[in-house]
Scaffold this active site. Structure first.
Site, PDB file in Angstrom:
ATOM      1  CG  ASP A  72      -1.818   1.131   1.368  1.00  0.00           C
ATOM      2  OD1 ASP A  72      -2.318   1.612   0.331  1.00  0.00           O
ATOM      3  OD2 ASP A  72      -2.067   1.588   2.508  1.00  0.00           O
TER       4      ASP A  72
ATOM      5  CG  ASP B 259      -2.153   7.260   0.273  1.00  0.00           C
ATOM      6  OD1 ASP B 259      -1.133   7.827  -0.126  1.00  0.00           O
ATOM      7  OD2 ASP B 259      -3.210   7.204  -0.381  1.00  0.00           O
TER       8      ASP B 259
END
Length: 198
Positions: A14, A16
């Site tokens: 991922d 963020d």
């Protein structure tokens, strides 16, 4: 004929809150948006940012749209320390880095989100083979996931997928495996890989 080459393990990473300091940069932008000093906004936030006075999806989307379009959110976030170093190490060791992010949730802002994302990844020297903009991360197909959003972690783990929780204030209730640094992610990836191949 020799043995077929074993495919490289895929790490679904991922962006963020894992590689990019989303909450740190968003705090600066939210302070500007609300006309407050940064110190007035706590760093101890939950998912959705209600601690900053965000009162629902509509207001969150307004702030996010301003952050993306007026302040270049995805281009201006600082990198989380160690992301480049340890992703490069993993890539050099033969792991296949697959970036998986759900950044296309604001209608009519997709071009800007994609351009800023690629600019940020390349500008910070983050190695990756694939870049996937997807909400349903389990559909991407990875052997190991590194994620910080509580709902995503729970959904991935429910499907039996090994998911490392990258620790921050939004996911305090999520159980092990957890990592509070990229060095810990690196160690967890190796210990899982060694067990899997044993």
């Amino acid at each position: 004929m020799g043995k077929p080459e074993k495919s490289k393990p895929v790490i679904g990473v991922d962006l963020d809150g894992v590689c990019a300091d989303f909450y740190g940069r968003m705090r600066e932008i939210a302070a500007e948006w609300f006309e407050l000093s940064v110190d007035e906004l706590t760093t101890d936030v939950s998912y959705g940012l209600k601690e900053w006075g965000i009162s629902g999806k509509k207001q969150y989307e307004s702030l996010h749209r301003y952050a993306l379009n007026q302040r270049g959110l995805f281009k201006t976030m600082p990198m989380i320390v160690g992301a480049r170093k340890y992703l490069r190490k993993l890539s050099d060791e033969g792991f296949h880095i697959r970036i998986i992010t759900h950044r296309l949730f604001l209608h009519y802002s997709h071009a800007s989100a994609v351009e800023q994302t690629i600019s940020w990844l390349d500008g910070h020297g983050i190695p990756y083979w694939d870049l996937c903009f997807m909400k349903e991360k389990s559909e991407v197909g990875a052997d190991i996931y590194v994620e910080d959003t509580p709902d995503n972690i729970e959904q991935l783990r429910k499907k039996g997928l090994y998911t490392i929780c990258f620790a921050n204030s939004t996911n305090k209730a999520i159980t092990e495996p957890r990592a509070s640094s990229w060095k810990e992610v690196y160690d967890l990836v190796h210990s899982f890989s060694e067990k899997s191949s044993a």
